[in-house]
Scaffold this motif. Structure first.
Motif, PDB file in Angstrom:
ATOM      1  N   ASP A  85       0.853  -1.185   0.000  1.00 58.86           N
ATOM      2  CA  ASP A  85       0.000   0.000   0.000  1.00 58.86           C
ATOM      3  C   ASP A  85       0.891   1.238   0.000  1.00 58.86           C
ATOM      4  OD1 ASP A  85      -2.259  -1.631   0.180  1.00 58.86           O
ATOM      5  OD2 ASP A  85      -2.348  -1.476   2.371  1.00 58.86           O
ATOM      6  N   GLU A  86       0.372   2.332  -0.568  1.00 53.88           N
ATOM      7  CA  GLU A  86       1.186   3.548  -0.667  1.00 53.88           C
ATOM      8  C   GLU A  86       0.284   4.759  -0.836  1.00 53.88           C
ATOM      9  OE1 GLU A  86       4.719   3.051  -3.055  1.00 53.88           O
ATOM     10  OE2 GLU A  86       4.472   5.048  -3.924  1.00 53.88           O
ATOM     11  N   HIS A  99      -3.725  12.713   5.782  1.00 52.15           N
ATOM     12  CA  HIS A  99      -4.637  12.343   6.876  1.00 52.15           C
ATOM     13  C   HIS A  99      -5.288  11.020   6.479  1.00 52.15           C
ATOM     14  CE1 HIS A  99      -7.896  13.770   9.939  1.00 52.15           C
ATOM     15  NE2 HIS A  99      -7.750  12.468   9.961  1.00 52.15           N
ATOM     16  N   TRP A 100      -4.817   9.957   7.114  1.00 52.99           N
ATOM     17  CA  TRP A 100      -5.213   8.585   6.741  1.00 52.99           C
ATOM     18  C   TRP A 100      -5.893   7.934   7.929  1.00 52.99           C
ATOM     19  CZ3 TRP A 100      -1.046   4.376   7.368  1.00 52.99           C
ATOM     20  CH2 TRP A 100      -1.559   3.107   7.040  1.00 52.99           C
ATOM     21  N   ASN A 101      -7.145   7.581   7.755  1.00 51.58           N
ATOM     22  CA  ASN A 101      -7.872   6.881   8.816  1.00 51.58           C
ATOM     23  C   ASN A 101      -8.754   5.805   8.187  1.00 51.58           C
ATOM     24  OD1 ASN A 101     -10.266   8.153   7.927  1.00 51.58           O
ATOM     25  ND2 ASN A 101     -10.135   9.780   9.456  1.00 51.58           N
ATOM     26  N   PRO A 102      -9.516   5.033   8.972  1.00 47.00           N
ATOM     27  CA  PRO A 102     -10.327   3.968   8.380  1.00 47.00           C
ATOM     28  C   PRO A 102     -11.430   4.461   7.458  1.00 47.00           C
ATOM     29  CG  PRO A 102      -9.991   3.575  10.722  1.00 47.00           C
ATOM     30  CD  PRO A 102      -9.513   4.973  10.450  1.00 47.00           C
ATOM     31  N   TYR A 137      -8.776  -1.003   0.234  1.00 52.06           N
ATOM     32  CA  TYR A 137      -8.455   0.199   0.999  1.00 52.06           C
ATOM     33  C   TYR A 137      -7.298  -0.117   1.932  1.00 52.06           C
ATOM     34  CZ  TYR A 137      -9.062   4.448   3.754  1.00 52.06           C
ATOM     35  OH  TYR A 137      -8.852   5.659   4.376  1.00 52.06           O
ATOM     36  N   PRO A 138      -6.306   0.778   2.056  1.00 52.19           N
ATOM     37  CA  PRO A 138      -5.170   0.487   2.927  1.00 52.19           C
ATOM     38  C   PRO A 138      -5.540   0.574   4.397  1.00 52.19           C
ATOM     39  CG  PRO A 138      -4.945   2.681   1.976  1.00 52.19           C
ATOM     40  CD  PRO A 138      -6.143   2.057   1.331  1.00 52.19           C
ATOM     41  N   LYS A 139      -5.564  -0.572   5.062  1.00 50.93           N
ATOM     42  CA  LYS A 139      -5.955  -0.582   6.471  1.00 50.93           C
ATOM     43  C   LYS A 139      -5.241  -1.644   7.289  1.00 50.93           C
ATOM     44  CE  LYS A 139      -9.847  -3.780   6.106  1.00 50.93           C
ATOM     45  NZ  LYS A 139     -11.291  -3.984   6.344  1.00 50.93           N
ATOM     46  N   ASN A 140      -4.504  -2.534   6.643  1.00 46.68           N
ATOM     47  CA  ASN A 140      -3.878  -3.642   7.353  1.00 46.68           C
ATOM     48  C   ASN A 140      -2.361  -3.623   7.336  1.00 46.68           C
ATOM     49  OD1 ASN A 140      -6.393  -4.873   7.959  1.00 46.68           O
ATOM     50  ND2 ASN A 140      -6.469  -5.745   5.896  1.00 46.68           N
ATOM     51  N   GLN A 141      -1.755  -2.868   6.429  1.00 50.17           N
ATOM     52  CA  GLN A 141      -0.304  -2.889   6.284  1.00 50.17           C
ATOM     53  C   GLN A 141       0.315  -1.612   6.849  1.00 50.17           C
ATOM     54  OE1 GLN A 141       1.354  -4.714   2.603  1.00 50.17           O
ATOM     55  NE2 GLN A 141      -0.661  -4.315   1.730  1.00 50.17           N
TER      56      GLN A 141
END
Length: 285
Positions: A103-104, A152-155, A180-184
């Motif tokens: 993810d990036e 600003h990255w959130n769930p 969606y990036p949420k696990n790495q």
């Protein structure tokens, strides 16, 4: 930002997927927060850790990486970009995980001829796939002074901001089948490098080494609103009740500011590129 109405219990499964995270407490000091990773002396820290510079010459560019990795956060950095004829140079500032399905979240600053506008290139990768480019010019000269660039990255969503003004949102659209990036967990990377085969006007303008060394400067790093760790064994829980940034999205006024930016300064949007996607735009569009 307006608090997004969501069940805060949703946070625990997301965090437990990779462990427990600590609320970040360090900010601003580059000695404490980053390691210079390449450049053979072309990246340096000054002012007791308050200023970092990357330089690029004909031999090499330079770069650095965060000591911590993050799973969600509101992360600020002030940058002053390469001044003058910066054509062919790229200053990259991004979050990235590792592996083949990484993810990036990208900010890239594409230089230009003296007097011509910089291009801000943004992208989001999920599961090793990107192709979500949005590009902008700016409403100020990013080489004259420092300006704040925020991820600003959130769930709920990923918000790209410049001096607190939102320019782009990538929403969590898992319900549509969009990854969606949420696990790495991701680290922060930044570098100044030469990419004149594509960076400036599609590669038509090449770098002029007579202007080297090129320099980009960084200060006022802030990761205090984030969940992070320094090693695989030091996770502790981020409390969602005490982290409103974890559940925020844009309110109506902020959407209005973003619309202004996109109407006036956006120069490319993958979500309107029908030639690139002749069989239909991506689901999140």
């Amino acid at each position: 930002m307006a608090v997004f109405v969501a069940k805060q219990s949703l946070l625990l499964p997301l965090l437990l997927a990779v462990g427990f995270f600590a609320v970040a407490v360090s900010a601003g000091n580059f000695y404490e927060s980053f390691d210079i990773t390449w450049g053979d002396g072309r990246a340096n820290i000054f002012d007791n850790g308050q200023l970092l510079t990357c330089t690029l010459d004909k031999i090499s560019g330079s770069g650095f990486i965060s000591k911590k990795e993050y799973l969600f956060g509101k992360i600020d950095m002030k940058l002053k970009l390469v001044a003058g004829n910066s054509a062919g140079t790229v200053a990259a500032y991004y979050l990235s995980s590792k592996g083949t399905t990484w993810d990036e979240i990208d900010f890239e600053f594409l230089g230009n001829l003296t007097g011509q506008p910089y291009t801000i290139h943004t992208n989001v990768y999920t599961g090793g796939k990107g192709d979500r480019e949005m590009q902008f010019h700016l409403w100020f000269d990013p080489t004259a002074d420092f300006h704040t660039y925020t991820i600003h990255w959130n769930p709920v969503n990923i918000i790209f901001l410049v001096d607190g003004v939102p320019i782009r949102v990538f929403k969590n659209n898992e319900k549509l089948g969009v990854l969606y990036p949420k696990n790495q967990p991701m680290k922060i990377y930044s570098s100044l490098w030469e990419a004149d085969e594509w960076a400036t006007q599609g590669g038509r303008v090449k770098i002029d080494w007579n202007n080297a060394p090129f320099k980009a400067s960084y200060k006022n790093f802030n990761d205090q609103s984030s969940c992070s760790r320094r090693s695989n064994s030091t996770w502790v829980t981020c409390d969602p009740n005490n982290n409103s940034w974890m559940w925020t999205s844009l309110n109506a006024a902020e959407y209005g500011k973003m619309k202004w930016v996109q109407d006036e300064f956006m120069i490319y949007n993958y979500c309107t590129d029908f030639k690139r996607f002749p069989h239909g735009l991506p689901k999140e569009c």
